[in-house]
Design an enzyme around this catalytic site. Structure first.
Site, PDB file in Angstrom:
ATOM      1  N   SER A 180       0.549  -1.437  -0.077  1.00 36.14           N
ATOM      2  CA  SER A 180       0.235   0.010  -0.212  1.00 36.14           C
ATOM      3  C   SER A 180       0.727   0.847  -0.178  1.00 36.14           C
ATOM      4  CB  SER A 180      -0.894   0.044   1.015  1.00 36.14           C
ATOM      5  OG  SER A 180      -1.895   1.024   1.140  1.00 36.14           O
ATOM      6  N   TYR A 203      -3.787   7.254  -9.225  1.00 32.38           N
ATOM      7  CA  TYR A 203      -2.599   6.008  -7.883  1.00 32.38           C
ATOM      8  C   TYR A 203      -3.233   5.769  -6.635  1.00 32.38           C
ATOM      9  CZ  TYR A 203       1.372   3.990  -5.609  1.00 32.38           C
ATOM     10  OH  TYR A 203       2.405   3.634  -5.662  1.00 32.38           O
ATOM     11  N   LYS A 207      -4.971   3.057  -4.020  1.00 25.46           N
ATOM     12  CA  LYS A 207      -4.118   2.469  -2.704  1.00 25.46           C
ATOM     13  C   LYS A 207      -4.888   2.494  -1.459  1.00 25.46           C
ATOM     14  CE  LYS A 207       0.046   1.538  -4.676  1.00 25.46           C
ATOM     15  NZ  LYS A 207       0.560   0.094  -4.279  1.00 25.46           N
TER      16      LYS A 207
END
EC number: 1.1.1.270
Length: 343
Positions: A180, A203, A207
């Site tokens: 992560s 992005y 995560k």
């Protein structure tokens, strides 16, 4: 290559990246003496796989453990469901047992740096900007050939599809380790746009989805299959995602800022990918998976003078049910679409 002898088998996606190579090196360095290790390197291209395996083999030889480490590889693309299905077929044929799956997926679709914003933010809000840069420009609306949001499919859906298809290989103690990020935050996800198609920072959004999907699936995997899922983060380290937009002077400036940030107490500044790989490898090699904090995100950290540490962050998981249900729906649809392929 079919592996029959007793060995710890670790599959690493994105294994040719800076962090992927570092994870492989630390696995070699920290494995138990005389223990056998099989590292399965995955990438989209044969060239990257060859470079990664050559690098890791040389490291194993230098550490005088070459005979104790085997290598295998898979070529596939997490943004292509047909490619994923082919990889699943190969994994099931080659391995009756997979001990650990490490998802180091890093699809970001960066297209540049907003330099005026970068200079302003690093001048006025240094700590927050160095840990969570807002100056990186990402492409919006990028879809895969399968019609899904690219970052969503590569970083979230594709990996979870693989996990749910590999329960037989992972059952009774297998681990799934998610890379992560400290940039993960609920503010980067709109539950009306789970695939991140309209998201300006897909992005970071992906995560966050990794975090909440873990919260949804982790109890089910453990209860039904004895599979353990873990969230980790590598902190801040040098990677190729931003470096391609830097010249020699700006790259040097970035390094100086990283080290300055570490000196003023930001322990997330691992800088070296090897230090970033600390926690993912520690979790991989832990002999008691049930004792680890699966409700936390475990992070690699570094002190002012380079001492390695670990941090455990308690997260809020709002949206887990919605995200999990959305992934479940997609998994069912793609199982139906792919059922006529070899499996």
């Amino acid at each position: 290559m079919i592996h029959n002898r007793k060995t710890q088998t670790v599959v690493i996606t994105g294994a040719s990246s800076n962090l992927g190579i570092a994870i492989g090196k630390r696995l070699i360095d920290e494995k138990k003496e005389d223990a056998h290790l099989t590292i399965v390197v995955t990438s989209r291209t044969l060239r990257n796989v060859r470079v990664a395996i050559k690098t890791l083999k040389a490291h194993a030889v230098a550490k005088e453990v070459g005979p104790e480490v085997d290598f295998d590889y898979l070529l596939f693309d997490l943004a292509d469901m047909t490619s994923i299905n082919g990889a699943l077929v190969e994994l099931k044929l080659r391995f009756s047992r997979i001990d650990t799956l490490i998802f180091n997926s890093n699809a970001a679709n960066y297209i540049g740096i907003n330099w005026p914003l970068a200079m302003w933010r690093f001048t006025t809000q240094f700590k927050s900007e160095i840990e969570n840069p807002s100056c990186m420009i990402q492409a919006v609306g990028v879809k895969s050939d399968d019609g899904m949001g690219s970052a969503y499919q590569s970083n979230v859906f594709g990996p979870w599809y693989m996990v749910l298809e590999l329960t037989e290989q992972l059952k009774n103690g297998g681990k799934v380790i998610w890379i992560s990020s400290i940039t993960s935050s609920e503010k980067y996800v709109d539950l009306e746009d789970i695939e991140l198609i309209h998201n300006k920072e897909p992005y970071k959004g992906s995560k966050r989805l990794i975090d909440v999907a873990h919260n949804y699936y982790s109890p089910k995997l453990e209860e039904e299959h004895g599979i353990y899922s873990y969230l980790t983060d590598p902190g801040i380290f040098t990677s190729s995602s931003a470096s391609e937009y830097l010249n020699i002077f700006s790259a040097f400036g970035m390094y100086l800022m990283f080290y300055f940030a570490r000196l003023i107490g930001l322990t997330t500044m691992n800088i070296d990918p090897y230090k970033g790989a600390n926690v993912p490898v520690w979790v991989t090699l832990s002999e008691d998976p049930s004792a680890l904090k699966r409700e936390y995100r475990l992070g690699s950290r570094t002190g002012r003078w380079g001492t390695e540490m670990m941090d455990a962050t308690k997260l809020q998981y709002e949206g887990s049910e919605e995200v999990g249900a959305y992934i479940d729906k997609g998994v069912g649809e793609w199982r139906e679409k792919l059922k006529d392929q070899i499996n």
